[in-house]
Enzyme design. Sequence first.
Site, PDB file in Angstrom:
ATOM      1  CE  LYS A   1      -4.329  -1.387   1.758  1.00 30.07           C
ATOM      2  NZ  LYS A   1      -5.506  -1.501   2.987  1.00 30.07           N
TER       3      LYS A   1
ATOM      4  CE  LYS B   1      -6.053  -8.049  -2.245  1.00 27.26           C
ATOM      5  NZ  LYS B   1      -5.839  -7.612  -0.929  1.00 27.26           N
TER       6      LYS B   1
ATOM      7  CE  LYS C   1     -13.766  -2.681  -0.382  1.00 24.72           C
ATOM      8  NZ  LYS C   1     -13.479  -2.456   1.284  1.00 24.72           N
TER       9      LYS C   1
HETATM   10  P1  TYM Z   1     -10.787  -5.469   3.523  1.00 31.26           P
HETATM   11  O1  TYM Z   1     -11.879  -4.390   3.658  1.00 31.26           O
HETATM   12  O2  TYM Z   1      -9.692  -5.167   2.604  1.00 31.26           O
HETATM   13  O3  TYM Z   1     -11.571  -6.601   3.262  1.00 31.26           O
HETATM   14  C1  TYM Z   1     -12.436  -7.237   3.799  1.00 31.26           C
HETATM   15  C2  TYM Z   1     -12.597  -8.635   3.934  1.00 31.26           C
HETATM   16  O4  TYM Z   1     -12.613  -9.290   2.633  1.00 31.26           O
HETATM   17  C3  TYM Z   1     -11.488 -10.047   2.363  1.00 31.26           C
HETATM   18  N1  TYM Z   1     -10.952 -10.017   0.918  1.00 31.26           N
HETATM   19  C4  TYM Z   1     -10.821 -10.875  -0.079  1.00 31.26           C
HETATM   20  N2  TYM Z   1     -11.023 -12.378   0.152  1.00 31.26           N
HETATM   21  C5  TYM Z   1     -10.983 -12.999  -1.101  1.00 31.26           C
HETATM   22  N3  TYM Z   1     -10.448 -12.583  -2.214  1.00 31.26           N
HETATM   23  C6  TYM Z   1     -10.170 -11.313  -2.479  1.00 31.26           C
HETATM   24  N4  TYM Z   1      -9.822 -10.816  -3.481  1.00 31.26           N
HETATM   25  C7  TYM Z   1     -10.519 -10.226  -1.149  1.00 31.26           C
HETATM   26  N5  TYM Z   1     -10.312  -9.052  -0.929  1.00 31.26           N
HETATM   27  C8  TYM Z   1     -10.764  -8.892   0.317  1.00 31.26           C
HETATM   28  C9  TYM Z   1     -10.362  -9.519   3.307  1.00 31.26           C
HETATM   29  O5  TYM Z   1      -9.496 -10.861   3.414  1.00 31.26           O
HETATM   30  C10 TYM Z   1     -11.422  -9.375   4.438  1.00 31.26           C
HETATM   31  O6  TYM Z   1     -11.870 -10.547   5.183  1.00 31.26           O
HETATM   32  N6  TYM Z   1      -7.960  -5.201   7.658  1.00 31.26           N
HETATM   33  C11 TYM Z   1      -9.041  -5.662   6.999  1.00 31.26           C
HETATM   34  C12 TYM Z   1     -10.493  -5.050   7.637  1.00 31.26           C
HETATM   35  C13 TYM Z   1     -10.282  -5.469   9.425  1.00 31.26           C
HETATM   36  C14 TYM Z   1     -10.500  -6.620   9.998  1.00 31.26           C
HETATM   37  C15 TYM Z   1     -10.305  -6.333  11.313  1.00 31.26           C
HETATM   38  C16 TYM Z   1     -10.661  -7.911   9.668  1.00 31.26           C
HETATM   39  C17 TYM Z   1     -10.130  -4.208  10.467  1.00 31.26           C
HETATM   40  N7  TYM Z   1      -9.876  -4.778  11.492  1.00 31.26           N
HETATM   41  C18 TYM Z   1     -10.168  -7.373  12.429  1.00 31.26           C
HETATM   42  C19 TYM Z   1     -10.794  -8.953  10.659  1.00 31.26           C
HETATM   43  C20 TYM Z   1     -10.504  -8.558  12.084  1.00 31.26           C
HETATM   44  C21 TYM Z   1      -9.272  -4.988   5.490  1.00 31.26           C
HETATM   45  O7  TYM Z   1      -8.743  -4.412   5.334  1.00 31.26           O
HETATM   46  O8  TYM Z   1     -10.319  -5.688   4.933  1.00 31.26           O
END
Ligand code: TYM
Length: 344
Positions: free
Chosen positions: A120, A207, A210
């Site tokens: 990032k 991957k 967004k």
């Molecule tokens: P974020 O917002 O990027 O994504 C949310 C969830 O979607 C999953 N994900 C994917 N799974 C499969 N293939 C993909 N291409 C893909 N893109 C995203 C992510 O693995 C996630 O489960 N840091 C985290 C948010 C967060 C969090 C937490 C998660 C903040 N605090 C505590 C678990 C526990 C994030 O940016 O997710």
Amino acid sequence: MKNLQLDGEKKRIFSGVQPTGNLHLGNYLGAIKNWVNLQNDIFSIFSIVDLHAITVPQEPLKLKSSTHEVAAAIIASGIDIDKSILFNQSLVKEHSELAWILNCVCRIGWLNRMTQFKEKAGKNKENATVGLYGYPVLMAADILLYKSTHVPVGDDQKQHIELARDIASSFNNMFTSDNEEDFFTLPKPQIIGEAKRVMSLRDGTKKMSKSDASDASRINLTDTKEEISNKIKKAKTDPHPLPSTLQELKDRPEAHNLLSIYSSLSDQTLEKVLKEFSGKGFSYFKPKLIDLAVETLNPISLEMRNLLKDTNQIDKVLKNGAQKAREIAEPVLKDIKNLVGFIN
Ligand code: TYM
């Protein structure tokens, strides 16, 4: 609301998603679909993590509308707000408080290993915010604030959850003595299903995300039937018929991705899907995938649009969720402050 306070062997789930633009098929198959299934067996807390979102610049009005959209998407996907807790993170101040305490437990060397920060921040690392660097510590605070035992996420979050375990274990060593029970149980990542890492429709080695400049690279939960259909029709493939074994999929990232999506959407193993389509061309497979994707996602996007007509109601749901979350978070943070030596 059942078992708010955790006792004995009880399990508790925490997971989160950032309100940064539309949710896509990766978020749905990697995380939210699993949340919906797990919430029936394990008490679950889900958060729209707006504090995480501002680690990169956000336009304030857009952040608010994205928070509404993500809340609507989560509810429309089947999260039951009477059974589980849903709230936006900034409404529960204990997340930030615990993050500070854990900042004083986590080591710089541990954060330097985080691959997502490197991706990032890119080449201009010096210009990244301190928040982006400390992002995984806030994530550890999210999880540990509720003494969560399980964290259902996509594969890309695994390293962050391992860090949360290291932080929890270090906290236990620092603040609980040998004859006492550990304060935190170490949370386990739950990376479930055949679509643990959904890849871009334009490049099977990247991957689905967004932040990809090309909207054609992802299926958004807000896409219409036509958009879903066009994106799958245009999805990159290779010239070979579909294989019959996992081994033969190894060097075919696009075929692997589309078959994994099909298998996750249809709740079948990849092996079973390979049997069904072995020897067939993409021209046979893609229309089946389109039908399945539209059948699953269209009701979600219709319900989302319906929910978004009343954003005041969404605000009420989130505030109500935050109140329930605080009932758990407050006493846990009080105990933590006590252990650390704060008068409170
Ligand atoms: P974020 O917002 O990027 O994504 C949310 C969830 O979607 C999953 N994900 C994917 N799974 C499969 N293939 C993909 N291409 C893909 N893109 C995203 C992510 O693995 C996630 O489960 N840091 C985290 C948010 C967060 C969090 C937490 C998660 C903040 N605090 C505590 C678990 C526990 C994030 O940016 O997710």
